[in-house]
Motif scaffolding. Structure first.
Motif, PDB file in Angstrom:
ATOM      1  N   ILE A  49       0.963  -1.299   0.591  1.00  0.00           N
ATOM      2  CA  ILE A  49      -0.383  -0.148   0.145  1.00  0.00           C
ATOM      3  C   ILE A  49       0.974   1.082  -0.303  1.00  0.00           C
ATOM      4  CG2 ILE A  49      -1.973   1.292   1.607  1.00  0.00           C
ATOM      5  CD1 ILE A  49      -2.548  -1.737   2.585  1.00  0.00           C
ATOM      6  N   PHE A  50       0.517   1.838  -0.741  1.00  0.00           N
ATOM      7  CA  PHE A  50       1.762   3.451  -1.281  1.00  0.00           C
ATOM      8  C   PHE A  50       0.457   4.666  -0.655  1.00  0.00           C
ATOM      9  CE2 PHE A  50       4.364   0.248  -3.725  1.00  0.00           C
ATOM     10  CZ  PHE A  50       5.693   1.066  -3.846  1.00  0.00           C
ATOM     11  N   THR A  51       0.763   5.081   0.588  1.00  0.00           N
ATOM     12  CA  THR A  51      -0.565   5.903   1.150  1.00  0.00           C
ATOM     13  C   THR A  51       0.134   7.383   0.625  1.00  0.00           C
ATOM     14  OG1 THR A  51       1.231   6.977   2.789  1.00  0.00           O
ATOM     15  CG2 THR A  51      -0.201   4.894   2.762  1.00  0.00           C
ATOM     16  N   GLY A  52       1.684   7.798  -0.284  1.00  0.00           N
ATOM     17  CA  GLY A  52       1.820   8.931  -0.488  1.00  0.00           C
ATOM     18  C   GLY A  52       1.676   9.988   0.796  1.00  0.00           C
ATOM     19  N   GLN A  53       2.499  11.184   0.367  1.00  0.00           N
ATOM     20  CA  GLN A  53       2.711  11.550   1.615  1.00  0.00           C
ATOM     21  C   GLN A  53       1.683  11.787   3.206  1.00  0.00           C
ATOM     22  OE1 GLN A  53       4.141  15.337   1.016  1.00  0.00           O
ATOM     23  NE2 GLN A  53       4.578  16.239   3.223  1.00  0.00           N
ATOM     24  N   LEU A  54       1.406  11.244   4.208  1.00  0.00           N
ATOM     25  CA  LEU A  54       0.842  11.436   5.028  1.00  0.00           C
ATOM     26  C   LEU A  54       0.918  13.325   6.097  1.00  0.00           C
ATOM     27  CD1 LEU A  54       0.519   8.079   5.714  1.00  0.00           C
ATOM     28  CD2 LEU A  54      -0.805   9.478   4.235  1.00  0.00           C
ATOM     29  N   THR A  55       0.274  13.713   6.690  1.00  0.00           N
ATOM     30  CA  THR A  55       0.333  14.468   7.505  1.00  0.00           C
ATOM     31  C   THR A  55       1.304  13.260   9.716  1.00  0.00           C
ATOM     32  OG1 THR A  55      -1.979  13.201   9.432  1.00  0.00           O
ATOM     33  CG2 THR A  55      -1.418  15.799   7.503  1.00  0.00           C
ATOM     34  N   TYR A  56       1.281  13.890   9.919  1.00  0.00           N
ATOM     35  CA  TYR A  56       2.884  13.749  11.113  1.00  0.00           C
ATOM     36  C   TYR A  56       1.474  12.767  11.629  1.00  0.00           C
ATOM     37  CZ  TYR A  56       6.071  12.514  14.860  1.00  0.00           C
ATOM     38  OH  TYR A  56       6.270  11.733  16.043  1.00  0.00           O
ATOM     39  N   GLY A  57       0.471  12.982  11.913  1.00  0.00           N
ATOM     40  CA  GLY A  57      -0.662  12.405  13.205  1.00  0.00           C
ATOM     41  C   GLY A  57      -1.147  10.663  12.308  1.00  0.00           C
ATOM     42  N   LYS A  58      -1.832  11.227  10.838  1.00  0.00           N
ATOM     43  CA  LYS A  58      -1.485   9.976  10.565  1.00  0.00           C
ATOM     44  C   LYS A  58      -0.728   9.099   9.936  1.00  0.00           C
ATOM     45  CE  LYS A  58      -5.667  11.930   7.664  1.00  0.00           C
ATOM     46  NZ  LYS A  58      -5.999  12.094   6.269  1.00  0.00           N
ATOM     47  N   MET A  59       0.680   9.984   9.614  1.00  0.00           N
ATOM     48  CA  MET A  59       2.035   8.256  10.304  1.00  0.00           C
ATOM     49  C   MET A  59       2.075   7.689  11.181  1.00  0.00           C
ATOM     50  SD  MET A  59       5.041   8.356  10.009  1.00  0.00           S
ATOM     51  CE  MET A  59       5.774  10.208  10.756  1.00  0.00           C
ATOM     52  N   VAL A  60       2.181   8.508  12.226  1.00  0.00           N
ATOM     53  CA  VAL A  60       2.230   7.696  13.390  1.00  0.00           C
ATOM     54  C   VAL A  60       1.206   6.971  13.860  1.00  0.00           C
ATOM     55  CG1 VAL A  60       2.162   8.049  16.211  1.00  0.00           C
ATOM     56  CG2 VAL A  60       3.598   9.957  14.769  1.00  0.00           C
ATOM     57  N   GLY A  61       0.121   7.122  13.557  1.00  0.00           N
ATOM     58  CA  GLY A  61      -1.135   6.279  13.810  1.00  0.00           C
ATOM     59  C   GLY A  61      -0.608   4.671  12.821  1.00  0.00           C
ATOM     60  N   MET A  62      -1.252   4.853  11.122  1.00  0.00           N
ATOM     61  CA  MET A  62       0.060   3.763  10.824  1.00  0.00           C
ATOM     62  C   MET A  62       1.123   3.327  11.552  1.00  0.00           C
ATOM     63  SD  MET A  62      -0.918   5.126   6.656  1.00  0.00           S
ATOM     64  CE  MET A  62      -1.528   2.914   6.860  1.00  0.00           C
ATOM     65  N   LEU A  63       2.028   4.184  11.741  1.00  0.00           N
ATOM     66  CA  LEU A  63       2.649   3.261  12.476  1.00  0.00           C
ATOM     67  C   LEU A  63       2.779   2.772  13.017  1.00  0.00           C
ATOM     68  CD1 LEU A  63       6.498   2.669  11.400  1.00  0.00           C
ATOM     69  CD2 LEU A  63       6.312   4.811  12.976  1.00  0.00           C
ATOM     70  N   LYS A  64       2.102   2.431  13.879  1.00  0.00           N
ATOM     71  CA  LYS A  64       1.680   2.323  15.319  1.00  0.00           C
ATOM     72  C   LYS A  64       1.185   1.148  15.238  1.00  0.00           C
ATOM     73  CE  LYS A  64      -0.004   4.936  18.635  1.00  0.00           C
ATOM     74  NZ  LYS A  64      -1.208   5.987  19.009  1.00  0.00           N
ATOM     75  N   ALA A  65       0.505   0.665  14.031  1.00  0.00           N
ATOM     76  CA  ALA A  65      -0.365  -0.815  13.788  1.00  0.00           C
ATOM     77  C   ALA A  65       0.564  -1.449  12.980  1.00  0.00           C
ATOM     78  CB  ALA A  65      -1.849   0.192  13.159  1.00  0.00           C
ATOM     79  N   CYS A  66       1.703  -0.644  12.998  1.00  0.00           N
ATOM     80  CA  CYS A  66       2.271  -2.077  12.460  1.00  0.00           C
ATOM     81  C   CYS A  66       3.344  -2.916  13.661  1.00  0.00           C
ATOM     82  CB  CYS A  66       3.323  -1.532  11.610  1.00  0.00           C
ATOM     83  SG  CYS A  66       2.350  -0.657  10.055  1.00  0.00           S
ATOM     84  N   ASP A  67       3.660  -4.415  12.904  1.00  0.00           N
ATOM     85  CA  ASP A  67       4.284  -5.061  13.573  1.00  0.00           C
ATOM     86  C   ASP A  67       5.815  -4.444  13.792  1.00  0.00           C
ATOM     87  OD1 ASP A  67       2.233  -6.078  15.280  1.00  0.00           O
ATOM     88  OD2 ASP A  67       1.595  -6.800  12.798  1.00  0.00           O
ATOM     89  N   VAL A  68       6.537  -3.855  12.125  1.00  0.00           N
ATOM     90  CA  VAL A  68       7.947  -4.097  11.814  1.00  0.00           C
ATOM     91  C   VAL A  68       7.985  -2.934  10.969  1.00  0.00           C
ATOM     92  CG1 VAL A  68       9.712  -5.443  10.614  1.00  0.00           C
ATOM     93  CG2 VAL A  68       8.181  -6.924  11.729  1.00  0.00           C
ATOM     94  N   ALA A  69       8.789  -2.481  11.227  1.00  0.00           N
ATOM     95  CA  ALA A  69       8.988  -1.038  10.047  1.00  0.00           C
ATOM     96  C   ALA A  69      10.651  -1.600   9.850  1.00  0.00           C
ATOM     97  CB  ALA A  69      10.088   0.232  11.214  1.00  0.00           C
ATOM     98  N   VAL A  70      10.062  -0.428   8.526  1.00  0.00           N
ATOM     99  CA  VAL A  70      12.194  -1.387   7.593  1.00  0.00           C
ATOM    100  C   VAL A  70      12.852  -0.302   7.586  1.00  0.00           C
ATOM    101  CG1 VAL A  70      11.507  -3.535   7.307  1.00  0.00           C
ATOM    102  CG2 VAL A  70      11.042  -2.237   5.430  1.00  0.00           C
ATOM    103  N   ASN A  71      14.084  -0.013   6.693  1.00  0.00           N
ATOM    104  CA  ASN A  71      14.734   0.967   6.560  1.00  0.00           C
ATOM    105  C   ASN A  71      15.917   0.854   5.478  1.00  0.00           C
ATOM    106  OD1 ASN A  71      15.206   3.891   6.652  1.00  0.00           O
ATOM    107  ND2 ASN A  71      16.991   3.649   8.238  1.00  0.00           N
ATOM    108  N   PRO A  72      15.095   0.120   4.575  1.00  0.00           N
ATOM    109  CA  PRO A  72      16.762  -0.404   3.607  1.00  0.00           C
ATOM    110  C   PRO A  72      17.198   0.690   2.639  1.00  0.00           C
ATOM    111  CG  PRO A  72      14.219   0.082   2.458  1.00  0.00           C
ATOM    112  CD  PRO A  72      13.731   0.416   4.054  1.00  0.00           C
ATOM    113  N   ILE A  73      18.273   0.900   3.906  1.00  0.00           N
ATOM    114  CA  ILE A  73      19.287   2.257   2.828  1.00  0.00           C
ATOM    115  C   ILE A  73      20.275   1.805   2.319  1.00  0.00           C
ATOM    116  CG2 ILE A  73      21.105   3.626   3.107  1.00  0.00           C
ATOM    117  CD1 ILE A  73      19.109   4.248   6.249  1.00  0.00           C
ATOM    118  N   THR A  74      20.307   2.476   1.173  1.00  0.00           N
ATOM    119  CA  THR A  74      21.366   1.928   0.203  1.00  0.00           C
ATOM    120  C   THR A  74      22.843   2.357   0.429  1.00  0.00           C
ATOM    121  OG1 THR A  74      21.042   3.528  -1.549  1.00  0.00           O
ATOM    122  CG2 THR A  74      19.511   2.108  -1.393  1.00  0.00           C
TER     123      THR A  74
END
Length: 86
Positions: free
Chosen positions: A57-82
């Motif tokens: 799911i590509f959300t596009g740019q979100l407000t900080y509040g919406k981003m934090v709300g979605m992130l809180k619902a996730c089990d894992v976050a990834v940061n695949p830096i090249t």
């Protein structure tokens, strides 16, 4: 699972999509990958995930509040830096 940030050359989202494809091939297909961010490579990553038939799911740019709300619902976050990214 989530990724947050500008969808540019510093992030290797194709690597994550490939990993999700491997899991799907092993019948682990209950993973939803949420990508929060926009440009410049959003279209490339969207096309790649569709080609691989991965649930992204590509959300596009979100407000900080919406981003934090979605992130809180996730089990894992990834940061695949090249390699070589700042």
């Amino acid at each position: 699972m989530a990724n947050i940030g500008t969808l540019g050359h510093s992030y290797n989202l194709t690597l994550v999509i490939d990993a999700l494809e491997i899991l799907k091939d092993h019948r682990i297909d209950n993973i939803k990958f949420i990508v929060m961010g926009d440009e410049p490579l959003k279209d490339k990553f969207e096309s790649y995930s569709m080609k691989k038939n991965i649930n992204v799911i590509f959300t596009g740019q979100l407000t900080y509040g919406k981003m934090v709300g979605m992130l809180k619902a996730c089990d894992v976050a990834v940061n695949p830096i090249t390699s070589g990214a700042a």
